[in-house]
Scaffold this active site. Structure first.
Site, PDB file in Angstrom:
ATOM      1  N   SER A  67      -9.866  -0.450   7.205  1.00 49.73           N
ATOM      2  CA  SER A  67      -9.217  -0.097   6.027  1.00 49.73           C
ATOM      3  C   SER A  67      -8.643  -1.378   5.545  1.00 49.73           C
ATOM      4  O   SER A  67      -8.330  -1.479   4.160  1.00 49.73           O
ATOM      5  CB  SER A  67      -8.155   0.976   5.926  1.00 49.73           C
ATOM      6  N   SER A  70      -9.792   1.923   2.973  1.00 47.88           N
ATOM      7  CA  SER A  70      -8.895   2.807   2.310  1.00 47.88           C
ATOM      8  C   SER A  70      -7.604   1.896   1.408  1.00 47.88           C
ATOM      9  O   SER A  70      -7.100   2.324   0.648  1.00 47.88           O
ATOM     10  CB  SER A  70      -7.986   3.800   3.085  1.00 47.88           C
ATOM     11  N   LYS A  94       0.776  -1.102   0.071  1.00 43.49           N
ATOM     12  CA  LYS A  94       0.014   0.006  -0.169  1.00 43.49           C
ATOM     13  C   LYS A  94       0.861   1.438   0.074  1.00 43.49           C
ATOM     14  O   LYS A  94       1.793   1.356   0.680  1.00 43.49           O
ATOM     15  CB  LYS A  94      -0.788  -0.098   1.252  1.00 43.49           C
TER      16      LYS A  94
END
Lengths: 478, 487, 96
Positions: B178, B154, B79
């Site tokens: 997330s 997210s 990420k």
């Protein structure tokens, strides 16, 4: 109306750790810009603080030295505001639960009485960086070497009533942190600095007046001047029907006045909250005991001991314990000399102190080491030289870096104590000044000093003063 | 046997060590898929082909030398919230669109040391704030199961990348769901470990007391492999826990007989999609069939999770994001008039709408006069929620419920009202507030869209969660389903 | 709890965010809705509860040894900087 001044000080003392409070960067003064700012100090994305144990130990040491409570649990909090020298946009400090709370120090006032000044709290926090303005074509340059240097902020109670008292307290704290070895006390480099909260009120009033906070006091002299300026300003304002504004002011040393810092005023809503990156700092009794065991003899204890051990006055003891190095120096000289504590005190606080002061050298860096001074004073004690000559020898020792005996011999400074030689000198002086001799004998006894001076001049100051007095009296009355 | 690209990390690891495929070949394969589907999914912010192939070549040397570990040579993605040395680390923001990190996050460093090959950085909601991945400066990510729908957020890029098998596994972070929410919406397995298990050093902070790094993978076994490499004490993070990580892989097969599962009463509310509820009930019967005991458990304060979170997280975020000021790195506005202008325009132009909204809320709840009413009260309710969990874990070993109230929604469907968007995290936030480990595992489909089942355990119970998830996945194949356009 | 225009302006200033005129009513609306959600917190009695700042109970701060572990890397670190000169980060003139 008669006014009473109320002063509280916030002292910032940089802790003498090798590395920063939350990072492994060096804390040395004077390095090239940003050469001692690592990712943590620069607040790079993703970095985290890790607490320096030595900073904690030093703060605890301070707490113990002022008989304060050392919190078993204290919390780091974020103080949020934007400023270019504050890379994270918040300062890590302590707010609701500081490490040290509720201590006190005693200061000696001018009249010799003692006043206890309460210390509300002392908390750990990080220093900010520095902004530089010169030579940058209308821009400001930011150097973050200082950012993250550990500080203790020592907050006093509003217990001081004059600028003099405030400075006495400030000096006391300064002495203390250096005794403890937790701060180098260098005010020029900003290692030790203070803000003064000043207010005035009609004498006898029980409520405090509105206070101002004056920042950036980085010398004792400036602190005294700034506070006095602020007192006068506030009284004048109130007497002319005005009101004191609660505000932050900056001392301008060049103009000798304080002025409002509107930039700091606009919105000081710091939004303190516990720093989630740091856990509660927990300290147990074992830790506290271990730190207590490392406490040195503190200034007050040392002064009492010097008074009883060497029969010194409170004043001399106070002067000699202003720094641990000075007291150590003194004690070594007394030891080497085998006594004569008062003579040593007189020399160390007098001639040596003015020499050091003139040369702007700390006692620890004195070119005249205690053993050498003891050898010089031994020549005073054994009447080889007079105290007056000793002062000149001291000066020569400083300049030339040589031993007292060598200087005395080479310059023939040995005192003349031999009666025959003194009598000859006296006789020559009396012959040379028949008028004065007649006046003296006619009752103008003030002229005794004149004859002493003339004999001293004739012997280049080497006449033993006590013997000279005796012999001169005999000859004058003969 | 399935196509190479559809294999799990464990399977690829075996192939690599057997020498039937090289890391360079695998890396080329996944790079090609990543590039092929980038325009459709927008799952990546950075694709690092050159450095990936270099890492793969080094991994092949280790494989040949016999010094390889289970992850050596396996392509993964990070990420874009994790700092990667010498590579762009944007956090999905214009603020860091040109930021090259000079250092590796601990998670990155550890996976690198384990020999995993990073092929790129995945897309995400800006600064991890969002539940749909629509808040990225680099554009939204699309759900591989339906390109008109969101992947969740997210960590939406990581979830979509694993779901479409652009990589077999990816890292993520979870502040309020997330990892778990996008895992559920994309039909992959996600684990958020106990707070303090995975170092936060180098993971760009959103809300420091809630953020936790974790994994998105095909199944629990792979999640265990990656987590084992990432987790563990790190002295650079003061909140990192000084406890050894048990061998997560070793306990995967343990039987579930007698395991006490608490069905979270509060999660089966009127907001829960009936289809998802059905999937959960079916999933539950799979666990019961293996001897697990199920009972209903109530956590009365849990419904207050969302309001609590939307005080605590913005408060911390408002302070964490103060460092983005245009002075030392990152975006700076053009021609600032003065210092105030520099700060205000840099931050207004550099941050997107949701980030600014949360900074505003956070600043408000911490400001003078509101601190007690909002922040302190929220931290008190947080303690109540945490105590509810603790009580529940006296009765049961693990809590179970849905991960999300609905399946993936359409792009743009919830962007008009922040509160509607926030309610997506209603089931996931509790674990963050209490610092508990939690997982989402695929448990079926509703109208062709994946549903996720959530497991929440006591502190440091990652091994138990992975064990339950693995035993469940041995009996089901939801996690192996692949959207047809990516086959 | 109703949010006023002046609240929005002062928060924005504290947060160093510039708001355009049309953004202000939008923020008033959105913040009001978010704080409306947060109002639920007043439903529960928390008077006897200690606030929880950290998710793991019983953890305490570790202490680092006082050692300098960093070397001068300012050239590397300043590659990301918008404006530097002679090692200094530059900003518009700060007036005190």
């Amino acid at each position: 109306m008669e006014w009473e001044t109320v002063i509280g000080l916030e002292v910032h003392a940089q802790l003498a750790t090798r590395s920063k409070i939350f990072s492994g960067s060096a804390t040395a003064y004077g390095a090239a810009p940003n050469s001692q700012a690592n990712l943590v100090d620069l607040a790079y994305p993703g970095v985290l603080p890790v607490l320096n144990g030595e900073a904690v130990r030093m703060a605890v040491k301070f707490g113990l030295a002022i008989n304060a409570r050392v919190a078993r649990r204290s919390i780091f909090a974020r103080k949020n505001y934007f400023y270019p020298d504050l890379p994270k946009g918040y300062q890590i400090s302590q707010y609701e639960l500081p490490l040290v709370a509720g201590g006190a120090v005693d200061i000696v006032l001018e009249d010799g009485s003692t006043r206890r000044i309460g210390v509300t709290r002392a908390h750990l926090e990080e220093d900010a960086g520095k902004s530089l303005h010169e030579g940058l074509a209308g821009l400001t340059g930011v150097d973050l070497n200082r950012a993250g240097t550990p500080l203790i902020e020592i907050v006093s109670e509003p217990h001081m009533r004059s600028a003099k008292e405030a400075v006495t307290y400030l000096k006391k704290i300064h002495t203390l942190v250096r005794y403890l070895g937790i701060c180098d006390g260098n005010m020029q480099e900003g290692s030790f600095r203070c803000d003064a909260n000043v207010s005035v009120r009609p004498r006898g009033a029980d409520k405090f007046g509105t206070r101002t906070e004056t920042k950036n006091l980085n010398s004792f002299r400036f602190a005294e001047r700034a506070i006095n300026y602020e007192i006068a300003r506030q009284i004048e304002l109130l007497e002319s029907g005005g009101k004191v504004l609660q505000e932050t002011r900056l001392y301008d040393a060049d103009r000798g006045e304080t002025r409002s810092m509107r930039s700091k005023e606009e919105a000081n809503d710091y939004r303190y909250f516990p720093d989630p990156d740091l856990l509660p700092l927990e300290i147990d009794q074992m830790y506290i005991d271990a730190v207590a065991a490392t406490l040195p003899e503190l200034p007050d204890q040392k002064a009492l001991r010097l008074m009883s051990e060497y029969a010194l006055s409170g004043y001399d003891a106070g002067v000699l314990t202003a720094s641990a190095e000075l007291a150590d120096y003194y004690e070594v000289v007394v030891r080497d000399l085998g006594g004569h504590a008062k003579l040593v005190a007189h020399t160390v606080t007098g001639d040596l102190a003015s020499l050091l002061n003139r040369e702007a050298v700390e006692i620890g860096d004195s070119r005249i080491r205690p053993a050498a001074l003891a050898r010089l004073l031994a020549r005073v004690v054994d009447n080889t030289i007079s105290g007056k000559i000793a002062k000149d020898v001291l000066e020569a020792m400083w300049q030339e870096g040589r031993e007292a005996d060598a200087i005395i011999e080479e310059r023939g400074l040995r005192q003349i104590s031999d009666d025959g030689a003194l009598e000859q000198a006296i006789a020559r002086v009396l012959v040379a000044h028949p008028g004065q001799l007649a006046d003296y004998r006619a009752g103008k006894e003030k002229l005794f000093g004149f004859f002493v001076g003339q004999v001293m001049k004739a012997t280049a100051g080497k006449a033993n003063p006590a013997r000279l007095n005796e012999l001169l009296k005999q000859k004058l009355h003969a | 046997m399935s196509e190479l690209y559809a294999r799990t990390v464990a399977e690829l690891s075996q192939e690599l060590r057997a020498g039937s495929v090289s890391s360079v070949e695998l890396t080329r394969l996944f790079l090609a898929r990543t590039q092929q589907y980038q325009s459709e999914l927008n799952a990546f912010i950075t694709i690092s082909a050159d450095s990936a192939l270099e890492q793969a070549a080094r991994a092949d040397e280790r494989l040949r030398a016999g010094t390889a570990g289970p992850l050596t040579g396996v392509p993964i993605a990070h990420k874009d919230i994790f700092c990667t040395r010498g590579e762009k680390t944007s956090c999905g923001s214009r603020m860091l669109a040109n930021f090259i990190s000079p250092y590796d996050a601990t998670v990155v460093e550890r996976l690198r040391a384990a020999g995993a090959v990073m092929i790129g950085k995945t897309n995400m909601d800006e600064f991890a704030m969002g539940s749909s991945n629509e808040n990225s400066f680099f554009g939204p990510v699309r759900n591989p199961w339906d390109l008109t729908r969101v992947p969740g957020g997210s960590s939406g890029g990581s979830a979509a990348a694993v779901a479409a098998r652009l990589v077999p596994a990816a890292t993520g972070t979870d502040t309020g769901g997330s990892i778990r929410q996008p895992a559920a919406l994309c039909g992959v397995t996600g684990i958020k470990p106990t707070y303090g298990r995975v170092s936060r050093y180098g993971m760009i902070a959103f809300a420091s007391s809630l953020d936790q790094g974790g994994v998105l993978a095909i199944d629990a076994e792979d999640a265990a492999l990656l987590l084992a490499a990432m987790a563990g004490f790190d002295q650079r993070d003061s909140t990192s826990v000084e406890l050894p990580v048990p061998p997560l892989h070793a306990t995967l097969e343990q039987p579930l007989k007698g395991v006490k599962i608490g069905l979270l009463k509060e999660f089966f509310d009127e907001g829960l999609d009936r289809g998802i509820e059905q999937c959960i009930q079916t999933g539950l019967s799979v666990l019961q069939a293996q001897g697990a005991v199920v009972r209903e458990v109530s956590l009365p304060n849990l419904p207050l999770s969302v309001p609590t979170y939307y005080v605590v997280a913005p408060a911390e975020c408002s302070s964490n994001l103060a460092r983005f000021d245009g002075v030392r790195y990152g975006y700076r506005c053009e021609q600032p008039l003065d210092l105030l202008d520099l700060y205000q325009r840099t931050r207004s132009e550099g941050f997107g709408a949701e980030v600014k909204r949360r900074i505003m809320v956070g600043t408000y709840v911490l400001s003078a006069g509101y601190y007690d009413a909002y922040y302190l009260r929220a931290q008190r309710v947080r303690a109540l929620i945490s105590a509810d969990f603790e009580r529940a874990f006296h009765e049961v070993d693990v809590l179970l419920g849905p991960t999300t109230p609905t399946t993936a929604f359409e792009l743009g469907a919830k962007t008009s009202d922040p509160v509607t968007m926030y309610l997506n995290d209603i089931y996931t936030i509790g674990a963050n507030l209490a610092g508990l480990p939690a997982m989402s595992i695929p448990c079926g489909f509703v109208d062709g869209l994946p549903a996720g089942m959530q497991l929440i355990g006591p502190h440091f119970s990652e091994a138990s969660l992975l064990n339950i998830a693995h035993r469940y996945q041995r009996e089901t194949d939801w996690h192996l389903r692949l959207p047809s356009r990516f086959t | 709890m109703s949010i006023k225009r002046s609240d929005i302006e002062s928060i924005a200033h504290l947060a160093r965010l510039a708001l355009s005129e049309p953004e202000i009513p939008r923020y008033i609306d959105e913040l009001s809705r978010i704080l409306g959600l947060v109002e639920q917190l007043t439903r529960v009695d928390t008077s006897a509860v200690t606030p929880m700042a950290h998710p793991l109970p019983g953890q305490r701060q570790r202490l680092r040894a006082d050692a300098v572990t960093e070397t001068d890397q300012h050239q590397l670190y300043q590659r990301n900087a918008p404006q530097v000169s002679t090692g200094l980060y530059l900003v518009p003139r700060v007036i005190e």
